[in-house]
Design a protein around this motif. Sequence first.
Motif: not given
Length: 166
Positions: A1-10, A67-81
């Motif tokens: 089982m792959p190790e969890a990514s802390l940014p993805a878990v958050i 999975k690693p977190v894509s910062m550009p997509w995360l920024l889009v997600f933040v704007v959506l919030q």
Amino acid sequence: MPEASLPAVIFLAFIVIQRLSELVIARSNTRRLLADGAYEVGASHYPLIVSVHVAWIIALVVLGYDKPVSMPWLLVFVVLQMFRLWILLSMGRRWTTRIIVAKTPLVTKGPFAFVRHPNYLLVALEIFTAPMVLGLFPIAFLFSGFNGALLALRIRVEDEALTELR
């Protein structure tokens, strides 16, 4: 089982906590609206919507926790919030996850002045964007298709129910 990514878990924890919090708010608002004489339409398809959303979250968690977190997509997600907050503040105690028809004027302020169904637009964008944050392209497209089909039904039912209030 792959190790969890802390940014993805958050990120995933945020989505789960946000959705559960929204259910609490929606349930409270629904009860109050119904007690004030409003009525629900489209209840028969509501379990299907819940099922798709639960399956989407499960897919995100099971496939995205490492999975690693894509910062550009995360920024889009933040704007959506921010868009989400604008919608919630504009609707106030009328916001719910169900189609509740109250004999009061429709909300026309905030994003409702520009878009007829801003919350559905937001949800459609989130269902695509959240998987993209985790690089889950197939999940983004698959659940966008499911959600789009359900929204076509839901918007038709809601528009029919609200015709007399427009």
